[in-house]
Design a protein around this motif. Structure first.
Motif, PDB file in Angstrom:
ATOM      1  N   ALA A   1      10.185   3.021 -16.966  1.00  0.00           N
ATOM      2  CA  ALA A   1       9.575   1.809 -16.400  1.00  0.00           C
ATOM      3  C   ALA A   1      10.396   0.575 -16.758  1.00  0.00           C
ATOM      4  O   ALA A   1      10.616  -0.313 -15.923  1.00  0.00           O
ATOM      5  CB  ALA A   1       8.144   1.665 -16.917  1.00  0.00           C
ATOM      6  N   GLY A   2      10.863   0.507 -18.002  1.00  0.00           N
ATOM      7  CA  GLY A   2      11.642  -0.647 -18.429  1.00  0.00           C
ATOM      8  C   GLY A   2      12.991  -0.730 -17.749  1.00  0.00           C
ATOM      9  O   GLY A   2      13.428  -1.810 -17.324  1.00  0.00           O
ATOM     10  N   GLN A   3      13.687   0.413 -17.608  1.00  0.00           N
ATOM     11  CA  GLN A   3      15.032   0.403 -17.046  1.00  0.00           C
ATOM     12  C   GLN A   3      15.047  -0.040 -15.585  1.00  0.00           C
ATOM     13  O   GLN A   3      15.942  -0.786 -15.177  1.00  0.00           O
ATOM     14  CB  GLN A   3      15.649   1.793 -17.189  1.00  0.00           C
ATOM     15  CG  GLN A   3      16.113   2.094 -18.604  1.00  0.00           C
ATOM     16  CD  GLN A   3      16.580   3.525 -18.779  1.00  0.00           C
ATOM     17  OE1 GLN A   3      16.379   4.370 -17.907  1.00  0.00           O
ATOM     18  NE2 GLN A   3      17.203   3.805 -19.903  1.00  0.00           N
ATOM     19  N   ILE A   4      14.070   0.396 -14.793  1.00  0.00           N
ATOM     20  CA  ILE A   4      14.066  -0.013 -13.387  1.00  0.00           C
ATOM     21  C   ILE A   4      13.784  -1.509 -13.273  1.00  0.00           C
ATOM     22  O   ILE A   4      14.353  -2.203 -12.427  1.00  0.00           O
ATOM     23  CB  ILE A   4      13.054   0.822 -12.569  1.00  0.00           C
ATOM     24  CG1 ILE A   4      13.199   0.558 -11.071  1.00  0.00           C
ATOM     25  CG2 ILE A   4      11.641   0.554 -12.999  1.00  0.00           C
ATOM     26  CD1 ILE A   4      14.487   1.039 -10.490  1.00  0.00           C
ATOM     27  N   MET A   5      12.945  -2.048 -14.150  1.00  0.00           N
ATOM     28  CA  MET A   5      12.672  -3.486 -14.142  1.00  0.00           C
ATOM     29  C   MET A   5      13.903  -4.281 -14.561  1.00  0.00           C
ATOM     30  O   MET A   5      14.211  -5.332 -13.973  1.00  0.00           O
ATOM     31  CB  MET A   5      11.503  -3.809 -15.074  1.00  0.00           C
ATOM     32  CG  MET A   5      10.166  -3.262 -14.613  1.00  0.00           C
ATOM     33  SD  MET A   5       8.826  -3.577 -15.796  1.00  0.00           S
ATOM     34  CE  MET A   5       8.654  -5.352 -15.629  1.00  0.00           C
ATOM     35  N   VAL A   6      14.632  -3.773 -15.540  1.00  0.00           N
ATOM     36  CA  VAL A   6      15.826  -4.474 -16.020  1.00  0.00           C
ATOM     37  C   VAL A   6      16.895  -4.519 -14.941  1.00  0.00           C
ATOM     38  O   VAL A   6      17.420  -5.596 -14.611  1.00  0.00           O
ATOM     39  CB  VAL A   6      16.384  -3.791 -17.289  1.00  0.00           C
ATOM     40  CG1 VAL A   6      17.754  -4.357 -17.632  1.00  0.00           C
ATOM     41  CG2 VAL A   6      15.442  -4.012 -18.463  1.00  0.00           C
ATOM     42  N   LEU A   7      17.235  -3.364 -14.383  1.00  0.00           N
ATOM     43  CA  LEU A   7      18.342  -3.330 -13.436  1.00  0.00           C
ATOM     44  C   LEU A   7      18.026  -4.098 -12.163  1.00  0.00           C
ATOM     45  O   LEU A   7      18.888  -4.785 -11.601  1.00  0.00           O
ATOM     46  CB  LEU A   7      18.711  -1.882 -13.106  1.00  0.00           C
ATOM     47  CG  LEU A   7      20.053  -1.717 -12.392  1.00  0.00           C
ATOM     48  CD1 LEU A   7      21.183  -2.326 -13.213  1.00  0.00           C
ATOM     49  CD2 LEU A   7      20.349  -0.265 -12.106  1.00  0.00           C
ATOM     50  N   LEU A   8      16.787  -4.024 -11.706  1.00  0.00           N
ATOM     51  CA  LEU A   8      16.401  -4.746 -10.498  1.00  0.00           C
ATOM     52  C   LEU A   8      16.493  -6.255 -10.715  1.00  0.00           C
ATOM     53  O   LEU A   8      17.082  -6.979  -9.911  1.00  0.00           O
ATOM     54  CB  LEU A   8      14.984  -4.346 -10.088  1.00  0.00           C
ATOM     55  CG  LEU A   8      14.476  -4.822  -8.728  1.00  0.00           C
ATOM     56  CD1 LEU A   8      13.369  -3.902  -8.244  1.00  0.00           C
ATOM     57  CD2 LEU A   8      13.943  -6.255  -8.769  1.00  0.00           C
ATOM     58  N   SER A   9      15.951  -6.735 -11.813  1.00  0.00           N
ATOM     59  CA  SER A   9      15.934  -8.181 -12.056  1.00  0.00           C
ATOM     60  C   SER A   9      17.310  -8.715 -12.391  1.00  0.00           C
ATOM     61  O   SER A   9      17.703  -9.790 -11.913  1.00  0.00           O
ATOM     62  CB  SER A   9      14.942  -8.514 -13.177  1.00  0.00           C
ATOM     63  OG  SER A   9      15.229  -7.784 -14.355  1.00  0.00           O
ATOM     64  N   VAL A  10      18.085  -7.991 -13.193  1.00  0.00           N
ATOM     65  CA  VAL A  10      19.377  -8.529 -13.614  1.00  0.00           C
ATOM     66  C   VAL A  10      20.369  -8.543 -12.451  1.00  0.00           C
ATOM     67  O   VAL A  10      21.215  -9.447 -12.366  1.00  0.00           O
ATOM     68  CB  VAL A  10      19.943  -7.739 -14.809  1.00  0.00           C
ATOM     69  CG1 VAL A  10      20.520  -6.398 -14.390  1.00  0.00           C
ATOM     70  CG2 VAL A  10      21.008  -8.563 -15.525  1.00  0.00           C
ATOM     71  N   SER A  11      20.288  -7.600 -11.532  1.00  0.00           N
ATOM     72  CA  SER A  11      21.196  -7.619 -10.387  1.00  0.00           C
ATOM     73  C   SER A  11      20.907  -8.808  -9.487  1.00  0.00           C
ATOM     74  O   SER A  11      21.833  -9.450  -8.977  1.00  0.00           O
ATOM     75  CB  SER A  11      21.100  -6.305  -9.600  1.00  0.00           C
ATOM     76  OG  SER A  11      19.794  -6.116  -9.077  1.00  0.00           O
ATOM     77  N   ARG A  12      19.641  -9.148  -9.305  1.00  0.00           N
ATOM     78  CA  ARG A  12      19.295 -10.312  -8.499  1.00  0.00           C
ATOM     79  C   ARG A  12      19.669 -11.606  -9.204  1.00  0.00           C
ATOM     80  O   ARG A  12      20.140 -12.559  -8.574  1.00  0.00           O
ATOM     81  CB  ARG A  12      17.800 -10.307  -8.162  1.00  0.00           C
ATOM     82  CG  ARG A  12      17.401  -9.202  -7.190  1.00  0.00           C
ATOM     83  CD  ARG A  12      15.946  -9.310  -6.788  1.00  0.00           C
ATOM     84  NE  ARG A  12      15.666 -10.534  -6.040  1.00  0.00           N
ATOM     85  CZ  ARG A  12      14.467 -10.888  -5.597  1.00  0.00           C
ATOM     86  NH1 ARG A  12      13.429 -10.104  -5.864  1.00  0.00           N
ATOM     87  NH2 ARG A  12      14.294 -12.000  -4.921  1.00  0.00           N
ATOM     88  N   LEU A  13      19.471 -11.647 -10.510  1.00  0.00           N
ATOM     89  CA  LEU A  13      19.849 -12.847 -11.266  1.00  0.00           C
ATOM     90  C   LEU A  13      21.361 -13.044 -11.264  1.00  0.00           C
ATOM     91  O   LEU A  13      21.853 -14.169 -11.131  1.00  0.00           O
ATOM     92  CB  LEU A  13      19.346 -12.735 -12.705  1.00  0.00           C
ATOM     93  CG  LEU A  13      17.844 -12.949 -12.928  1.00  0.00           C
ATOM     94  CD1 LEU A  13      17.438 -12.481 -14.312  1.00  0.00           C
ATOM     95  CD2 LEU A  13      17.474 -14.424 -12.729  1.00  0.00           C
ATOM     96  N   ALA A  14      22.107 -11.953 -11.400  1.00  0.00           N
ATOM     97  CA  ALA A  14      23.564 -12.060 -11.496  1.00  0.00           C
ATOM     98  C   ALA A  14      24.214 -12.365 -10.154  1.00  0.00           C
ATOM     99  O   ALA A  14      25.151 -13.176 -10.080  1.00  0.00           O
ATOM    100  CB  ALA A  14      24.138 -10.763 -12.058  1.00  0.00           C
ATOM    101  N   LEU A  15      23.738 -11.731  -9.083  1.00  0.00           N
ATOM    102  CA  LEU A  15      24.397 -11.851  -7.781  1.00  0.00           C
ATOM    103  C   LEU A  15      23.694 -12.800  -6.827  1.00  0.00           C
ATOM    104  O   LEU A  15      24.278 -13.218  -5.829  1.00  0.00           O
ATOM    105  CB  LEU A  15      24.500 -10.467  -7.126  1.00  0.00           C
ATOM    106  CG  LEU A  15      25.222  -9.384  -7.933  1.00  0.00           C
ATOM    107  CD1 LEU A  15      25.159  -8.046  -7.203  1.00  0.00           C
ATOM    108  CD2 LEU A  15      26.665  -9.778  -8.195  1.00  0.00           C
ATOM    109  N   GLY A  16      22.449 -13.157  -7.141  1.00  0.00           N
ATOM    110  CA  GLY A  16      21.647 -13.935  -6.201  1.00  0.00           C
ATOM    111  C   GLY A  16      22.143 -15.335  -5.948  1.00  0.00           C
ATOM    112  O   GLY A  16      21.831 -15.936  -4.911  1.00  0.00           O
ATOM    113  N   ARG A  17      22.925 -15.919  -6.875  1.00  0.00           N
ATOM    114  CA  ARG A  17      23.413 -17.282  -6.704  1.00  0.00           C
ATOM    115  C   ARG A  17      24.831 -17.337  -6.133  1.00  0.00           C
ATOM    116  O   ARG A  17      25.358 -18.417  -5.873  1.00  0.00           O
ATOM    117  CB  ARG A  17      23.386 -18.013  -8.055  1.00  0.00           C
ATOM    118  CG  ARG A  17      21.991 -18.255  -8.612  1.00  0.00           C
ATOM    119  CD  ARG A  17      22.057 -18.833 -10.016  1.00  0.00           C
ATOM    120  NE  ARG A  17      22.715 -20.123 -10.049  1.00  0.00           N
ATOM    121  CZ  ARG A  17      22.085 -21.299 -10.006  1.00  0.00           C
ATOM    122  NH1 ARG A  17      20.767 -21.329  -9.931  1.00  0.00           N
ATOM    123  NH2 ARG A  17      22.756 -22.438 -10.042  1.00  0.00           N
TER     124      ARG A  17
END
Length: 529
Positions: free
Chosen positions: A381-397
Motif C-alpha cells: 500500500a505504501g509503495q504504490i502511494m509513494v511512486l504515484l505521488s513522487v512521479s507526479r511531483l517530479a515530472l508534473g512541473r
C-alpha cells in the motif's frame, strides 16, 4: 445547465483519441514486460545454472547483463524519441525485445544467453521512460491521478511479482518459458503501438548534432557503475583488482560525461532539468524507492530461501501478497492523488512503507508466510502511494519539451538506487553476520549447564556416527551461524524501515504542483522537441 454542458464538452475534448488510448495501453503493457523481466529469472537461477552447466558466479550475469544494458538505454531513449518519434522507438524496442526473448529461450550456452539478455535489457529499457513521458504528453492534467496510478502499479508490481511468476513458470514448465512467454505479448504490443500511438514526429536533423562522445562516455559510466555495484559485494570490493579497475574506469568516464553534458549545447541527456527543485527532490526519492523496492524484492526471497528453506513457488506466494495489494490499491491511490495534497500522500506512503519494512525486524529462523503477510500488505500500500505521488511531483512541473528527458533520468535514478541497494544489502548482511557470530559464540561455554545439556542431546541423537561429540559441536556451531544470519536480516529490516519513516519529512520540501493547461485539441497532438 448550458455551462455544465460546455464544461463537459471541454473535458471530453482534451482527451486523446481512442486509437491513441489503445496505443498507450499497449505501451504500458510493454513497460510491464520490460520491468518484469528484470526479476523473472530471480527465483529460477538454480534451474538456469543446471541447464547451462554454469557456476553460481557465472549465472548471476543473466541478471547483471540485463540491468547494465537497460540502465544505459533509459536516459538515451528521450533523445532517440526526439530523433525518430516516440512511436518508432517504442515499436522497434518491442520488436527487439521480443526477438531477444526468443533468442534467450533457444540459447544453448551461458555466453549466448548473457549477450541476448543484454540485448533484451537494452531494447526493453526504452519502453519504461517513453511510456511515462507519453502519459504526460497526451493526457490532460485532470487525468494524471488515474494514469499515474496505472504506471505506478506497473513500476512497483512488476518487480514484486517477477520472482513469483518466474517460480511458477519454472516449476510447471521449464526455464525456456521464462522468455517464450514474451513472444505473443511482444508482437501484440509492437503492432498496437505502431498502428495507434502516432503522437509526435521525429526530427532527423538532430542526428547531425548527436553527441557520440557524450553517448560513449555515458554508456561506459553507467555500465561500469552497474557492474561494480552488482559484483562488488561478492568480490570483496576493492580487494578485487577487477572491481578496482572498473571503478577507476567508472570515475574517469563519469568526469568526462558530466563535463561534456554541462558544456555543450545539445547534450545526450540534459542534466539542467535538476535545476527544478521538485525534479531534483523527486529523483532523490526515486533513488531511495529503488533501494527499498529492489532491495526487498531481493532480501525477502533470500531470507525465505536460505533461512526458512522455502521453494521457489512458496517464495512466490509470499511475494505475490504485495503485488495483489498494489493492484487493489492503485485505483484508490489514483483518486486520492486528485483530492489531497500530493506531498501529504507522499509522506503517508513513505511512513507506511517504513512501518511495513520495520515490522519484519523480529524474524526468527522459524518465520514464514504469516510473519510476512501483514508487512507485505502495508509495504504494498505504501509503495504504490509513494511512486504515484513522487512521479507526479517530479515530472508534473516540467514542460512538454523536458518530460521525456526528465522521465528517463527519473527512471535511471530508481534503477541506480536498486543497484546500490543490492550492493549495500549484500555488504551489510555479511558484516552484521560476522558481528553477531562474534557476539553469540561467547555464549558457547562448556561451563554453562544449558550448553552441556544441548551437546549431550545432540550426541545421543548422533550416537551412530563415528565421532558424535564432534558432530554435536558442529550442530551447535550451525545453530549459532543461523541465529547470526537471522539477526543480520532483522537489522536490515529495521534500518531500512527507519530511514523511510524519518525521511518522510522530505515530502514537504517539494513545491506544490502547479496546474498545467490541457493539451490543445488536435487530431494528432505533437510533442515539442
Amino acid at each position: 445547465m448550458a455551462e455544465a454542458t460546455q464544461t463537459a464538452a471541454s473535458g471530453a475534448g482534451d482527451m486523446p483519441s481512442r486509437t491513441q488510448q489503445i496505443g498507450f495501453i499497449a505501451a504500458v503493457f510493454g513497460m510491464f514486460m520490460a520491468i518484469l523481466d528484470i526479476q523473472i529469472v530471480a527465483s529460477s537461477l538454480n534451474e538456469l545454472q543446471a541447464g547451462l552447466s554454469a557456476s553460481q558466479e557465472q549465472i548471476s550475469w543473466v541478471q547483471t547483463s540485463y540491468l547494465i544494458a537497460e540502465i544505459v538505454m533509459i536516459p538515451l531513449s528521450g533523445m532517440l524519441a526526439r530523433i525518430f518519434s516516440t512511436r518508432l522507438v517504442l515499436t522497434v524496442s518491442a520488436v527487439g525485445f521480443t526477438l531477444a526473448s526468443l533468442g534467450c529461450a533457444l540459447s544453448t550456452s551461458l555466453e549466448t544467453l548473457i549477450v541476448l539478455r543484454a540485448l533484451q535489457g537494452f531494447m526493453g529499457g526504452a519502453m519504461i521512460p517513453l511510456t511515462q513521458a507519453a502519459s504526460f504528453s497526451i493526457f490532460p492534467r485532470r487525468m494524471m491521478g488515474s494514469i499515474q496510478a496505472v504506471i505506478g502499479l506497473v513500476a512497483t508490481m512488476a518487480p514484486s511479482i517477477g520472482p513469483s511468476v518466474g517460480g511458477y513458470i519454472t516449476e510447471h514448465m521449464s526455464w525456456h518459458w521464462l522468455f517464450l512467454v514474451n513472444l505473443v505479448p511482444g508482437v501484440i504490443v509492437a503492432t498496437l503501438v505502431w498502428r495507434n500511438l502516432d503522437i509526435d514526429k521525429g526530427d532527423r536533423q538532430l542526428l547531425k548534432r548527436l553527441d557520440i562522445l557524450g553517448l560513449s562516455m555515458m554508456a561506459v559510466f553507467l555500465g561500469s557503475l552497474e557492474f561494480v555495484l552488482e559484483e562488488g559485494a561478492g568480490d570483496d570490493w576493492f580487494a578485487s583488482s577487477l572491481i578496482l579497475f572498473w571503478t577507476v574506469i567508472c570515475g574517469l568516464a563519469a568526469i568526462g560525461f558530466f563535463w561534456r553534458t554541462l558544456t555543450i549545447d545539445n547534450p545526450i541527456v540534459d542534466l539542467r532539468v535538476f535545476k527544478d527543485r521538485n525534479f531534483a527532490l523527486g529523483a532523490l526519492v526515486g533513488f531511495w524507492i529503488g533501494v527499498v523496492l529492489y532491495g526487498l524484492v531481493y532480501l525477502v526471497p533470500l531470507y525465505l530461501g536460505t533461512v526458512a528453506g522455502f521453494s521457489s513457488v512458496q517464495i512466490g506466494d509470499v511475494m505475490f501478497v504485495s503485488g495483489v495489494v498494489m493492484f487493489l490499491m492503485a485505483p484508490l491511490a489514483g483518486k486520492l492523488s486528485d483530492t489531497i495534497d500530493l506531498r501529504l500522500m507522499l509522506c503517508i506512503g513513505l511512513v507506511l512503507t517504513g512501518i511495513g519494512t520495520g515490522l519484519n525486524m523480529h524474524l526468527t529462523s522459524a518465520s514464514g508466510y504469516n510473519a510476512f503477510f501483514w508487512p507485505q500488505v502495508i509495504r504494498g500500500a505504501g509503495q504504490i502511494m509513494v511512486l504515484l505521488s513522487v512521479s507526479r511531483l517530479a515530472l508534473g512541473r516540467l514542460s512538454a519539451h523536458d518530460v521525456g528527458n526528465g522521465s528517463g533520468l527519473f527512471n535511471v535514478m530508481r534503477n541506480l538506487g536498486g543497484a546500490v541497494g543490492l550492493a549495500l544489502i549484500d555488504t551489510i548482511l555479511e558484516l552484521r553476520e560476522d558481528y553477531h557470530w562474534n557476539q553469540l559464540i561467547g555464549a558457547v561455554d562448556l561451563g554453562r549447564q544449558e550448553v552441556v545439556d544441548q551437546l549431550i542431546s545432540y550426541q545421543l541423537s548422533l550416537n551412530s556416527l563415528a565421532d558424535p561429540l564432534r558432530a554435536g559441536v558442529g550442530m551447535i556451531a550451525q545453530r549459532i551461524s543461523t541465529q547470526a544470519e537471522v539477526l543480520s536480516y532483522d537489522n536490515l529490516f529495521l534500518w531500512l524501515g527507519t530511514v523511510y519513516v524519518v525521511g518522510s519529512v522530505v515530502a514537504f520540501l517539494f513545491r506544490k504542483p502547479e496546474p498545467h493547461p490541457a493539451p490543445a485539441k488536435t487530431d494528432k497532438p505533437v510533442l515539442e522537441d
